[in-house]
Design an enzyme around this catalytic site. Sequence first.
Site, PDB file in Angstrom:
ATOM      1  N   ARG A  63       0.836  -1.210   0.000  1.00  0.00           N
ATOM      2  CA  ARG A  63       0.000   0.000   0.000  1.00  0.00           C
ATOM      3  C   ARG A  63       0.869   1.257   0.000  1.00  0.00           C
ATOM      4  O   ARG A  63       0.583   2.235  -0.700  1.00  0.00           O
ATOM      5  CB  ARG A  63      -0.910  -0.028   1.230  1.00  0.00           C
ATOM      6  N   HIS A  67       0.649   4.197  -2.731  1.00  0.00           N
ATOM      7  CA  HIS A  67       0.344   5.573  -2.334  1.00  0.00           C
ATOM      8  C   HIS A  67       1.457   6.534  -2.741  1.00  0.00           C
ATOM      9  O   HIS A  67       1.191   7.693  -3.075  1.00  0.00           O
ATOM     10  CB  HIS A  67       0.119   5.653  -0.822  1.00  0.00           C
ATOM     11  N   ASN A  94      -3.173   8.873   4.165  1.00  0.00           N
ATOM     12  CA  ASN A  94      -1.868   8.302   4.504  1.00  0.00           C
ATOM     13  C   ASN A  94      -1.604   8.186   6.003  1.00  0.00           C
ATOM     14  O   ASN A  94      -0.558   7.652   6.402  1.00  0.00           O
ATOM     15  CB  ASN A  94      -0.753   9.140   3.867  1.00  0.00           C
ATOM     16  N   HIS A 190      -5.990  -6.204  -2.420  1.00  0.00           N
ATOM     17  CA  HIS A 190      -6.812  -6.266  -1.206  1.00  0.00           C
ATOM     18  C   HIS A 190      -6.954  -7.687  -0.679  1.00  0.00           C
ATOM     19  O   HIS A 190      -7.565  -7.900   0.367  1.00  0.00           O
ATOM     20  CB  HIS A 190      -8.195  -5.665  -1.480  1.00  0.00           C
TER      21      HIS A 190
END
Length: 322
Positions: A63, A67, A94, A190
């Site tokens: 992740r 990001h 974040n 996910h």
Amino acid sequence: MAMKNILALVVLVSILGVSVAIPSPNLDLSYYKSECRDAEEIVRKVTKEHVGPQKTLAAALLRMHFHDCFVRGCDASLLLKSPNNDAERDAIPNLSVRGYEVVDAAKSALEEKCPGVVSCADVLSLVARDAVVEIGGPWWSVPLGRRDGRISRKDEANLPSPFADIATLKKNFSDKGFTANELAVLSGAHTIGISTCGLVNPRIYNFTGNGDSDPAMNPSYVQELKQRCKPTDSTTTVDMDPGSVEKFDSHYFNAVSEKKGLFVSDSALLNDPETKLYIEKQAKLGGPTFNKDFADAMVKLGKLEVLTGNNGEIRAKCSVVN
């Protein structure tokens, strides 16, 4: 390497379900060969030491990489700290990012061996790959040579939202050069994710403001979630892929196809013909192409708007500019 050998290699890795990157003009699979030959092995060792005993870190590191790359490209700008709390890492999406200590540990080990050579952006790209491999996911080659950005702004962290509908998601990804199919593929990350009840409760307790649940969710799944998430609970964690959270596999697509996507953005994938087709194919056939598809998409993600050459810098510490 002769062209016939390259073609043979591509055929081989396709069979094995891994991805070999065809380097962009500015990135190179052997970038550190002369100045820091053991760079990848050093990062792999540190990542294994951290993710091995704490499997949930794999999702966190994957992740983090996503990001970072979606804002200003893969330049490690997410890793920068600001005394004014106005850097990317201070943006609301974040605040729950974790795993910085893994990147810092890998960077520290590299600085001992090859000071001033390996960028934090390359470290983050390698850590994300090695973390996925550590929990049984696919391997992909990571072309190297990224440089670190010097700018990190909180107000630029416009990341895809877990509450987004399919039109918004497709635009988010299209703006970065990804197809609808690649949106579905990358959503497969996910399979190892977790969330908190705070992000889930609006879907199961008060979706339209009338005390109802989201009709896009399987009613039995709603009841399962209610057993874990009480109305005022915002901190308890929930698996994004029930029953398969510590293993990187295609089970996420089974969950989504059964209307058990945890986020609105997961369920929304069933509202587009292309993303729905991909999900149903992986769910029905047991994810025959998912590992290869995901590896390819991650190679593409890792090349997003990179800084190379004389642009950016090689940070001594990932949290501060030189």
